[in-house]
Design a protein around this motif. Structure first.
Motif, PDB file in Angstrom:
ATOM      1  N   UNK A   1      -0.857  -4.957   3.784  1.00 42.16           N
ATOM      2  CA  UNK A   1      -0.767  -5.197   2.329  1.00 42.16           C
ATOM      3  C   UNK A   1      -1.132  -6.514   1.666  1.00 42.16           C
ATOM      4  N   UNK A   2      -2.021  -6.847   0.882  1.00 42.24           N
ATOM      5  CA  UNK A   2      -2.539  -8.012   0.439  1.00 42.24           C
ATOM      6  C   UNK A   2      -1.316  -8.528  -0.423  1.00 42.24           C
ATOM      7  N   UNK A   3      -1.134  -9.846  -0.224  1.00 40.36           N
ATOM      8  CA  UNK A   3      -0.078 -10.674  -0.980  1.00 40.36           C
ATOM      9  C   UNK A   3      -0.872 -11.600  -1.877  1.00 40.36           C
ATOM     10  N   UNK A   4      -0.602 -11.772  -3.363  1.00 40.67           N
ATOM     11  CA  UNK A   4      -1.101 -12.578  -4.067  1.00 40.67           C
ATOM     12  C   UNK A   4      -0.146 -14.008  -4.366  1.00 40.67           C
ATOM     13  N   UNK A   5      -0.921 -15.101  -4.851  1.00 44.74           N
ATOM     14  CA  UNK A   5      -0.285 -15.970  -5.265  1.00 44.74           C
ATOM     15  C   UNK A   5      -0.592 -15.869  -6.834  1.00 44.74           C
ATOM     16  N   UNK A   6       0.165 -14.921  -7.613  1.00 42.36           N
ATOM     17  CA  UNK A   6      -0.171 -14.781  -8.872  1.00 42.36           C
ATOM     18  C   UNK A   6       1.458 -14.743  -9.686  1.00 42.36           C
ATOM     19  N   UNK A   7       1.281 -14.987 -10.977  1.00 42.47           N
ATOM     20  CA  UNK A   7       2.672 -15.197 -11.431  1.00 42.47           C
ATOM     21  C   UNK A   7       3.161 -13.924 -12.209  1.00 42.47           C
ATOM     22  N   UNK A   8       2.154 -12.749 -11.784  1.00 48.22           N
ATOM     23  CA  UNK A   8       2.638 -11.415 -12.461  1.00 48.22           C
ATOM     24  C   UNK A   8       2.976 -10.670 -11.209  1.00 48.22           C
ATOM     25  N   UNK A   9       2.181 -10.504 -10.061  1.00 49.39           N
ATOM     26  CA  UNK A   9       1.803  -9.724  -9.009  1.00 49.39           C
ATOM     27  C   UNK A   9       1.975 -10.167  -7.685  1.00 49.39           C
ATOM     28  N   UNK A  10       2.978  -9.704  -6.859  1.00 47.87           N
ATOM     29  CA  UNK A  10       3.232 -10.175  -5.767  1.00 47.87           C
ATOM     30  C   UNK A  10       2.413  -9.597  -4.666  1.00 47.87           C
ATOM     31  N   UNK A  11       2.343  -8.274  -4.760  1.00 43.68           N
ATOM     32  CA  UNK A  11       1.471  -7.682  -3.589  1.00 43.68           C
ATOM     33  C   UNK A  11       0.991  -5.978  -4.279  1.00 43.68           C
ATOM     34  N   UNK A  12      -0.096  -5.779  -3.486  1.00 47.62           N
ATOM     35  CA  UNK A  12      -0.562  -4.284  -3.762  1.00 47.62           C
ATOM     36  C   UNK A  12      -1.095  -3.732  -2.637  1.00 47.62           C
ATOM     37  N   UNK A  13      -0.933  -2.393  -2.524  1.00 52.29           N
ATOM     38  CA  UNK A  13      -1.130  -1.537  -1.469  1.00 52.29           C
ATOM     39  C   UNK A  13      -1.973  -0.272  -1.864  1.00 52.29           C
ATOM     40  N   UNK A  14      -2.780   0.123  -1.249  1.00 49.53           N
ATOM     41  CA  UNK A  14      -3.425   0.977  -1.643  1.00 49.53           C
ATOM     42  C   UNK A  14      -3.825   2.227  -0.729  1.00 49.53           C
ATOM     43  N   UNK A  15      -3.623   3.641  -1.064  1.00 50.62           N
ATOM     44  CA  UNK A  15      -3.723   4.803  -0.137  1.00 50.62           C
ATOM     45  C   UNK A  15      -5.206   5.454  -0.896  1.00 50.62           C
ATOM     46  N   UNK A  16      -5.949   5.420   0.238  1.00 53.15           N
ATOM     47  CA  UNK A  16      -7.396   5.865  -0.511  1.00 53.15           C
ATOM     48  C   UNK A  16      -7.171   7.646  -0.283  1.00 53.15           C
ATOM     49  N   UNK A  17      -6.436   8.065   0.540  1.00 51.48           N
ATOM     50  CA  UNK A  17      -6.279   9.610   0.721  1.00 51.48           C
ATOM     51  C   UNK A  17      -5.773  10.173  -0.464  1.00 51.48           C
ATOM     52  N   UNK A  18      -4.682   9.542  -1.132  1.00 49.85           N
ATOM     53  CA  UNK A  18      -4.010  10.039  -2.320  1.00 49.85           C
ATOM     54  C   UNK A  18      -4.201   9.416  -3.600  1.00 49.85           C
ATOM     55  N   UNK A  19      -5.220   8.433  -3.299  1.00 47.88           N
ATOM     56  CA  UNK A  19      -5.343   7.686  -4.700  1.00 47.88           C
ATOM     57  C   UNK A  19      -4.312   6.860  -5.207  1.00 47.88           C
ATOM     58  N   UNK A  20      -3.307   6.439  -4.674  1.00 51.08           N
ATOM     59  CA  UNK A  20      -2.209   5.784  -4.858  1.00 51.08           C
ATOM     60  C   UNK A  20      -2.177   4.396  -4.753  1.00 51.08           C
ATOM     61  N   UNK A  21      -1.956   3.699  -5.879  1.00 51.60           N
ATOM     62  CA  UNK A  21      -1.982   2.239  -5.929  1.00 51.60           C
ATOM     63  C   UNK A  21      -0.484   1.634  -6.012  1.00 51.60           C
ATOM     64  N   UNK A  22       0.232   1.200  -5.097  1.00 51.55           N
ATOM     65  CA  UNK A  22       1.621   0.485  -5.189  1.00 51.55           C
ATOM     66  C   UNK A  22       1.522  -1.075  -5.319  1.00 51.55           C
ATOM     67  N   UNK A  23       1.975  -1.169  -6.680  1.00 50.73           N
ATOM     68  CA  UNK A  23       2.045  -2.609  -7.128  1.00 50.73           C
ATOM     69  C   UNK A  23       3.648  -3.315  -6.928  1.00 50.73           C
ATOM     70  N   UNK A  24       3.664  -4.181  -6.448  1.00 46.89           N
ATOM     71  CA  UNK A  24       4.825  -5.033  -6.332  1.00 46.89           C
ATOM     72  C   UNK A  24       4.615  -6.190  -7.443  1.00 46.89           C
ATOM     73  N   UNK A  25       5.642  -6.303  -8.180  1.00 43.60           N
ATOM     74  CA  UNK A  25       5.433  -7.155  -9.240  1.00 43.60           C
ATOM     75  C   UNK A  25       6.401  -8.606  -8.820  1.00 43.60           C
ATOM     76  N   UNK A  26       6.251  -9.607  -9.544  1.00 42.29           N
ATOM     77  CA  UNK A  26       7.139 -10.947  -8.988  1.00 42.29           C
ATOM     78  C   UNK A  26       8.661 -10.380  -9.138  1.00 42.29           C
TER      79      UNK A  26
END
Length: 65
Positions: A1-26
Protein backbone atom coordinates in the motif's frame (compact mmCIF):
# COMPACT_ATOMS: atom_id res chain seq x y z
CA UNK A 1 0.00 0.00 0.00
CA UNK A 2 1.54 3.34 -1.04
CA UNK A 3 1.74 5.98 1.69
CA UNK A 4 1.70 9.66 0.81
CA UNK A 5 3.01 12.82 2.40
CA UNK A 6 -0.24 14.67 1.75
CA UNK A 7 -2.28 16.94 3.97
CA UNK A 8 -5.45 15.08 2.94
CA UNK A 9 -4.67 11.47 2.04
CA UNK A 10 -2.43 9.13 4.03
CA UNK A 11 -2.53 6.03 1.82
CA UNK A 12 -4.32 4.28 -1.03
CA UNK A 13 -4.67 0.66 -2.05
CA UNK A 14 -6.14 -0.63 -5.31
CA UNK A 15 -7.65 -4.03 -6.09
CA UNK A 16 -7.66 -4.44 -9.87
CA UNK A 17 -9.79 -7.60 -9.76
CA UNK A 18 -12.70 -5.85 -8.04
CA UNK A 19 -11.95 -2.29 -9.27
CA UNK A 20 -11.97 -1.14 -5.64
CA UNK A 21 -9.89 1.79 -4.42
CA UNK A 22 -9.42 2.08 -0.66
CA UNK A 23 -8.31 5.54 0.47
CA UNK A 24 -7.16 6.28 3.99
CA UNK A 25 -7.44 9.94 4.88
CA UNK A 26 -5.26 11.78 7.36
CA UNK A 27 -8.21 11.62 9.79
CA UNK A 28 -7.56 7.86 9.93
CA UNK A 29 -10.84 6.93 8.22
CA UNK A 30 -10.73 4.59 5.24
CA UNK A 31 -13.31 4.66 2.47
CA UNK A 32 -13.73 2.13 -0.34
CA UNK A 33 -14.64 3.41 -3.82
CA UNK A 34 -16.15 0.94 -6.30
CA UNK A 35 -15.85 0.67 -10.07
CA UNK A 36 -12.66 2.71 -10.19
CA UNK A 37 -10.58 2.07 -13.34
CA UNK A 38 -6.83 1.44 -13.05
CA UNK A 39 -5.98 4.73 -14.80
CA UNK A 40 -7.71 6.72 -12.04
CA UNK A 41 -5.58 4.98 -9.42
CA UNK A 42 -2.44 5.56 -11.50
CA UNK A 43 -3.40 9.22 -11.76
CA UNK A 44 -3.70 9.46 -7.98
CA UNK A 45 -0.24 7.94 -7.56
CA UNK A 46 1.24 10.41 -10.04
CA UNK A 47 -0.62 13.52 -8.85
CA UNK A 48 1.42 16.27 -7.23
CA UNK A 49 -1.62 17.11 -5.07
CA UNK A 50 -3.38 13.95 -3.88
CA UNK A 51 -6.26 15.89 -2.32
CA UNK A 52 -6.91 17.96 -5.44
CA UNK A 53 -6.80 14.87 -7.65
CA UNK A 54 -9.20 13.09 -5.30
CA UNK A 55 -11.63 16.02 -5.35
CA UNK A 56 -11.49 16.38 -9.14
CA UNK A 57 -11.51 12.71 -10.18
CA UNK A 58 -12.80 10.43 -7.42
CA UNK A 59 -15.04 12.25 -4.95
CA UNK A 60 -18.69 12.07 -5.99
CA UNK A 61 -17.68 10.11 -9.14
CA UNK A 62 -17.70 6.61 -7.67
CA UNK A 63 -19.93 4.81 -5.16
CA UNK A 64 -18.30 4.69 -1.75
CA UNK A 65 -18.69 3.03 1.61
Amino acid sequence: MPYFSSSAIRAAEYNAASLTLAITFTSGRTYDYYGVPQYIYNGLLAASSKGEYFNDNIRDQYRDR
